[in-house]
Design an enzyme around this catalytic site. Structure first.
Site, PDB file in Angstrom:
ATOM      1  N   LYS A   1     -22.811 -44.018   2.263  1.00  0.00           N
ATOM      2  CA  LYS A   1     -23.493 -44.023   0.809  1.00  0.00           C
ATOM      3  C   LYS A   1     -22.891 -45.265   0.395  1.00  0.00           C
ATOM      4  O   LYS A   1     -21.674 -45.790   0.676  1.00  0.00           O
ATOM      5  CB  LYS A   1     -22.989 -42.779   0.137  1.00  0.00           C
ATOM      6  CG  LYS A   1     -23.706 -42.604  -1.119  1.00  0.00           C
ATOM      7  CD  LYS A   1     -25.111 -41.756  -0.727  1.00  0.00           C
ATOM      8  CE  LYS A   1     -25.784 -41.303  -1.660  1.00  0.00           C
ATOM      9  NZ  LYS A   1     -26.936 -40.590  -1.534  1.00  0.00           N
TER      10      LYS A   1
ATOM     11  N   GLY B   1     -32.558 -31.721 -15.204  1.00  0.00           N
ATOM     12  CA  GLY B   1     -32.899 -33.151 -14.807  1.00  0.00           C
ATOM     13  C   GLY B   1     -34.545 -33.188 -14.144  1.00  0.00           C
ATOM     14  O   GLY B   1     -34.678 -32.608 -12.976  1.00  0.00           O
ATOM     15  N   VAL B   2     -35.354 -33.595 -14.840  1.00  0.00           N
ATOM     16  CA  VAL B   2     -36.611 -33.723 -14.413  1.00  0.00           C
ATOM     17  C   VAL B   2     -37.329 -35.289 -14.194  1.00  0.00           C
ATOM     18  O   VAL B   2     -38.093 -35.320 -14.548  1.00  0.00           O
ATOM     19  CB  VAL B   2     -37.798 -33.062 -15.282  1.00  0.00           C
ATOM     20  CG1 VAL B   2     -37.546 -31.548 -15.209  1.00  0.00           C
ATOM     21  CG2 VAL B   2     -37.449 -33.243 -16.647  1.00  0.00           C
ATOM     22  N   GLY B   3     -36.185 -35.881 -13.399  1.00  0.00           N
ATOM     23  CA  GLY B   3     -36.539 -37.253 -13.280  1.00  0.00           C
ATOM     24  C   GLY B   3     -37.318 -37.454 -11.806  1.00  0.00           C
ATOM     25  O   GLY B   3     -38.394 -36.910 -11.704  1.00  0.00           O
ATOM     26  N   LYS B   4     -36.684 -38.221 -11.015  1.00  0.00           N
ATOM     27  CA  LYS B   4     -37.406 -38.674  -9.858  1.00  0.00           C
ATOM     28  C   LYS B   4     -37.605 -37.371  -9.105  1.00  0.00           C
ATOM     29  O   LYS B   4     -38.771 -37.252  -8.287  1.00  0.00           O
ATOM     30  CB  LYS B   4     -36.204 -39.714  -8.988  1.00  0.00           C
ATOM     31  CG  LYS B   4     -36.282 -41.174  -9.632  1.00  0.00           C
ATOM     32  CD  LYS B   4     -36.207 -42.059  -8.606  1.00  0.00           C
ATOM     33  CE  LYS B   4     -34.628 -41.894  -7.965  1.00  0.00           C
ATOM     34  NZ  LYS B   4     -34.200 -43.227  -7.001  1.00  0.00           N
ATOM     35  N   VAL B   5     -36.864 -36.641  -8.742  1.00  0.00           N
ATOM     36  CA  VAL B   5     -37.160 -35.419  -7.943  1.00  0.00           C
ATOM     37  C   VAL B   5     -37.596 -34.125  -8.563  1.00  0.00           C
ATOM     38  O   VAL B   5     -38.403 -33.597  -8.494  1.00  0.00           O
ATOM     39  CB  VAL B   5     -35.789 -34.966  -7.111  1.00  0.00           C
ATOM     40  CG1 VAL B   5     -35.872 -33.708  -6.499  1.00  0.00           C
ATOM     41  CG2 VAL B   5     -35.269 -36.171  -6.210  1.00  0.00           C
ATOM     42  N   GLY B   6     -36.775 -34.007  -9.957  1.00  0.00           N
ATOM     43  CA  GLY B   6     -37.195 -33.003 -10.607  1.00  0.00           C
ATOM     44  C   GLY B   6     -38.627 -32.629 -11.078  1.00  0.00           C
ATOM     45  O   GLY B   6     -38.974 -31.412 -10.956  1.00  0.00           O
ATOM     46  N   HIS B   7     -39.315 -33.724 -11.449  1.00  0.00           N
ATOM     47  CA  HIS B   7     -40.485 -33.531 -11.835  1.00  0.00           C
ATOM     48  C   HIS B   7     -41.411 -32.855 -10.613  1.00  0.00           C
ATOM     49  O   HIS B   7     -42.575 -32.355 -10.965  1.00  0.00           O
ATOM     50  CB  HIS B   7     -40.994 -34.484 -12.501  1.00  0.00           C
ATOM     51  CG  HIS B   7     -41.653 -35.725 -11.858  1.00  0.00           C
ATOM     52  ND1 HIS B   7     -40.902 -36.771 -11.128  1.00  0.00           N
ATOM     53  CD2 HIS B   7     -42.943 -36.168 -11.453  1.00  0.00           C
ATOM     54  CE1 HIS B   7     -41.414 -37.400 -10.486  1.00  0.00           C
ATOM     55  NE2 HIS B   7     -43.089 -37.184 -10.647  1.00  0.00           N
TER      56      HIS B   7
END
Length: 370
Positions: free
Chosen positions: A88, A188-194
């Site tokens: 990482k 969290g509904v950003g890149k993955v959450g949405h």
């Protein structure tokens, strides 16, 4: 020795969370780049893991995050059945302020200097367009755009894999692999959450969300007015009648404060390193909360970007990500058989695969390629 150096070296060399093969500190003053690349293990192959771009409170926090995230990638890749180790990288700074083409190109040169021991991809704060720039300086960048020979947005299969983990959790706990009629909280509904919200709604779940970014909330609420939003994560985890809680932002969501307040019966989300410290998994088990280990269920993204190394095929990746359902059930079964929390069971399975790979290499007299 400074407090920072002592803390980092303790984690790297002396703590149970250590065991890393290599840590590289990168600096390019012309562009403002300060980065850390941590390679935890190459037992199974080159270390694959994304690049996080984040404004850390301190340099020590950044290094420790790279160490923890890279270790998690070793376990994630092992349980995903990939012939890849774990690594990482973190770039230190606010991406909205610091990110530039010059900085990304400088970062790409550092990745290239490792000769393929580390393969990068997107993570929090980095996007497909960023990987396209990084790839101009290194062969070892995945998560690129389709126009540049890549797989595109890895969030698509990350969310799909988390959904498979939720289905497995429902199967294990309620005897039916569906979320229909279940109340699911997504932090969290950003890149993955949405994307995860889309899967949940299609399956008939009731969804409650929160996010620190108003624009992320609005994107979901404008498209799906049936979704409910609450003020913050503290309110979310205390929502009455929750069946599943899905942490999909930064790590450390499961801690000494949040676990006692959880109303959900299952935790299954996309965030990395959800357990704030060793022992939280036992706290969850003691409360009767089923925990689907994060690095198991969120492996869809790494499955997607790893496929770029052999020539990307979405259907092949989705079929592999679908198996997260079976892997999650296997971990639950192992946990029950061994009388341990699921996180410990997942660790044992991953560690055995890495140990077997190291033993095979030793028997053959080989070492990882540099």
């Amino acid at each position: 020795m400074t407090e920072m150096t002592d803390g980092v070296l303790h984690t790297l060399f002396r703590s149970e969370q250590g065991g890393h093969e290599q840590v590289v500190l990168c600096q390019d003053r012309a562009s403002g780049l300060k980065a850390v690349i941590a390679i935890h293990s190459t037992a199974l192959g080159p270390a694959l893991g994304g690049t996080r771009f984040h404004a850390y409170a301190s340099d020590e926090e950044a290094v420790l995050d790279a160490l923890n995230l890279s270790r998690g990638m070793s376990y994630k890749n092992a349980l995903a059945g990939l012939d890849l180790g774990g690594g990482k990288a973190v770039i230190i700074g606010d991406p909205d302020v610091l990110k530039s083409e010059e900085l990304l190109l400088a970062y790409g040169r550092f990745v290239e200097s490792l000769g393929g021991r580390y393969v990068t991809a997107c993570d929090v704060g980095t996007y497909v367009a960023d990987m396209d720039v990084v790839a101009r300086e290194t062969r070892w960048a995945t998560g690129r755009s389709p126009e540049n020979g890549g797989a595109g947005d890895s969030s698509v299969l990350t969310a799909f894999g988390v959904f498979q983990g939720m289905r497995a959790s429902a199967q294990h706990l309620w005897g039916d692999p569906t979320l229909r009629g279940r109340k699911v909280a997504v932090a969290g509904v950003g890149k993955v959450g949405h994307y995860l919200v889309e899967h949940l709604l299609e399956d008939g779940a009731e969804v409650v969300i929160t996010d620190v970014r108003e624009e992320s909330l609005r994107r979901v609420l404008d498209k799906h007015p049936q979704v409910t939003a609450v003020a913050d994560t503290d309110a979310l985890i205390r929502t009455e009648g929750l069946d599943i809680y899905a942490p999909c932002a930064l790590g450390g969501a499961l801690n000494d404060e949040s676990v006692p307040a959880l109303t959900a019966k299952v935790v299954c989300g996309a965030a990395n390193n959800q357990l704030a410290h060793p022992g939280v998994e036992k706290d969850l088990a003691d409360r009767g909360i089923l925990y689907a280990p994060d690095y198991v269920v969120n492996a869809g993204g790494v499955i997607q970007v790893a496929d770029e190394l052999r020539g990307f095929d979405f259907d092949r990746c989705k079929a592999k990500a679908t198996k997260i359902f079976d892997t999650t059930l296997e971990i639950f079964a192992r946990a029950k058989a061994d009388g341990i929390p699921p996180a410990a069971a997942a660790d044992r399975i991953a560690e055995q695969r890495m140990a077997d790979a190291r033993a095979a290499k030793a028997a053959a007299g080989s070492v990882p390629a540099l």
